[in-house]
Design an enzyme around this catalytic site. Structure first.
Site, PDB file in Angstrom:
ATOM      1  CE1 TYR A   1      -8.239   0.869  -2.002  1.00  0.00           C
ATOM      2  CE2 TYR A   1      -6.715   1.050   0.064  1.00  0.00           C
ATOM      3  CZ  TYR A   1      -8.345   1.387  -1.204  1.00  0.00           C
ATOM      4  OH  TYR A   1      -9.060   2.460  -0.553  1.00  0.00           O
TER       5      TYR A   1
ATOM      6  CG  HIS B   1     -13.216   5.807  -8.814  1.00  0.00           C
ATOM      7  ND1 HIS B   1     -12.002   5.759  -8.387  1.00  0.00           N
ATOM      8  CD2 HIS B   1     -13.591   6.658  -9.427  1.00  0.00           C
ATOM      9  CE1 HIS B   1     -11.177   6.767  -8.862  1.00  0.00           C
ATOM     10  NE2 HIS B   1     -11.527   7.140 -10.271  1.00  0.00           N
TER      11      HIS B   1
ATOM     12  N   PRO C   1      -7.364   4.410   8.042  1.00  0.00           N
ATOM     13  CG  PRO C   1      -5.172   6.015   6.618  1.00  0.00           C
ATOM     14  CD  PRO C   1      -5.671   5.060   7.796  1.00  0.00           C
TER      15      PRO C   1
ATOM     16  CE1 TYR D   1     -12.293   0.897  -0.829  1.00  0.00           C
ATOM     17  CE2 TYR D   1     -13.573   1.729  -2.183  1.00  0.00           C
ATOM     18  CZ  TYR D   1     -12.188   1.975  -1.653  1.00  0.00           C
ATOM     19  OH  TYR D   1     -11.708   2.499  -1.697  1.00  0.00           O
TER      20      TYR D   1
ATOM     21  CE  LYS E   1     -16.449   0.608   3.816  1.00  0.00           C
ATOM     22  NZ  LYS E   1     -16.623   1.799   3.036  1.00  0.00           N
TER      23      LYS E   1
END
Ligand code: FAD
Ligand code: PHB
Length: 395
Positions: free
Chosen positions: A205, A76, A297, A389, A301
């Site tokens: 998200y 991704h 979550p 990220y 991580k």
């Protein structure tokens, strides 16, 4: 009669951190025995995280367990943030100078690690009950445990506490040896796994007034969705239809329309918590992964931190056995914690940015939207999100 054996490193817990440590040490000729409380089927069936940082993928390659990952995982290059009814892409690859994340379930990572340990004759003891760590403040630490009704003692040079948040190793340390830092969030995540194509090619998200929602995936045919719920919510209170309706209500209109639904394969509630125990070493006992720290979550991580701890710990143990050095063992806790705290900060920030808090005012909600707007419209802010990220460097 107690059965007595010896190894070099006694590992407690066959989660990703314990299995990865055992595999990396084995490849350098260092002996380990892994003691796991649960059954083999339970360990292989557990469904948890799904996003791997590049550093973790490199470690899996070094551990010679990345063949299937290389064939099946999805790369991704971006994620989406959705708020106020609109979707915005964060170009992870473009913003970080080429870094990406890999979508491959923790369940698959665990399967690959267990297969590799078994193929190399690794010693994995399942259903080890009453595991207890002794004498780790001396140079002769021991682990005792029971299998069925048989008592066992494992003598070792070092103990690795890889037994997760509810494990026994952290709790066996003297109370005044550890300092714990904790934040418990007033909500949880209800997760659902289904054999349906993901709603989008990338993760979404979602910040929504009804609560956070996450669209994730395990493959092109298998989706993983989460919705923010009460911390004490029961998964049984959520028949599939109720889950899909609530998820749809929290997605932007085009995603809600595109959502393919189907029967759930798994549904469970996870609490959200930030926790760090310092230091991560006491004498000859080393804590790694969830045994030492927990993140909510939202930043993806938890699993990746378990891997970076094992990077530092395996390197230190290998330097000890190959070169007689103990400087890396001495600096393990400090090196691991520097990275842990940055991931704690990022996970807390992502959680604060995206969830509804019970005590948040309309002012707080507007600030969240302003911050999200800033993140998607400022290259500097988007880069800060992206570099965290995809994963900060290991050193
Ligand atoms: P664990 O995976 O917890 O492994 C510890 C092992 O030790 C287990 O096999 C356990 O059975 C064993 N054990 C425990 N006690 C004992 C004992 N007394 N004796 C012997 N063995 C013992 N992270 C994300 O990034 N995204 C997610 O969506 C996500 N979802 C999660 C959902 C849940 C319900 C949980 C608990 C965690 C989730 N995480 C998620 C976090 C991520 O899965 C963990 O960070 C990761 O599993 C840590 O690996 P670990 O090996 O350190 O610990
Ligand atoms: C998951 O796919 O389980 C997942 C992905 C990203 C997260 C958390 C969980 O931030």
């Amino acid at each position: 009669m107690t059965d007595m054996t010896r190894t070099q490193v006694g590992v407690v817990g066959a989660g990703p951190s314990g299995l990865l440590l055992s595999q990396l040490l084995h490849l350098q000729g260092i002996e380990t025995v892994v003691l796991e409380r649960r059954s083999r089927d339970y360990v292989l069936g557990r469904i948890r995280a799904g996003v791997l940082e590049q550093g973790m993928v490199e470690m899996l390659k070094r551990a010679q367990v990345a063949d299937r990952l290389s064939r099946e995982a999805l790369i991704h290059e971006g994620i989406e943030l959705a708020f106020a009814g609109r979707r915005h892409r964060i170009d992870l690859k473009g913003l970080t100078g080429g870094s990406v994340v890999t979508v491959y379930g923790q369940t698959e990572v665990t399967r690959d690690l267990v297969a590799a340990r078994e193929a190399l004759g690794g010693q994995l003891v399942y259903e080890a009950n009453d595991v207890a760590a002794h004498d780790f403040d001396s140079d002769k630490p021991r682990l005792t445990y029971r299998v069925d009704s048989g008592e066992h003692e494992l003598r070792c040079d070092f103990i690795a506490g890889c037994d997760g948040f509810h494990g026994v190793t952290r709790q066996s340390l003297p109370r005044d040896a550890l300092r714990a830092y904790e934040r418990v969030y007033p909500f949880g995540w209800l997760g659902l796994l289904s054999e349906t194509p993901p709603v989008s090619d990338e993760l979404i998200y979602n910040n929504h007034e009804r609560g956070f929602a996450l669209c994730s995936m395990r493959s092109r045919h298998r989706s993983r969705y989460y919705i923010q719920c009460a911390a004490d919510e029961k998964a049984e209170a959520w028949p599939d239809a109720r889950f899909w309706d609530e998820l749809r209500a929290r997605l932007p209109a085009d995603a809600a329309e595109a959502l393919a639904t189907g029967p759930s394969i798994e549904k469970s509630v996870a609490p959200l918590r930030s926790f760090v125990a310092e230091p991560m070493r006491f004498g000859r006992l080393f804590l790694a992964g969830d045994a030492a720290h927990i993140v909510p979550p939202t930043g993806a991580k938890g699993l990746n931190l378990a891997a970076s701890d094992i990077h530092f710990l395996s390197r230190a143990l290998i330097a000890f056995y190959e070169e007689g050095r103990d400087d890396l063992l001495d600096s393990y806790s400090e090196a691991a914690l520097r990275r842990v705290w940055k991931a704690e900060r990022f996970s807390w920030w992502m959680t604060s940015l995206l969830h509804r808090f019970p005590d948040s005012s309309p002012f707080d909600a507007r600030l969240q939207l302003a911050e999200l707007d800033y993140v998607v419209s400022s290259r500097a802010a988007a880069t800060a999100l992206a570099e965290n990220y995809v994963g900060l460097p290991y050193e």
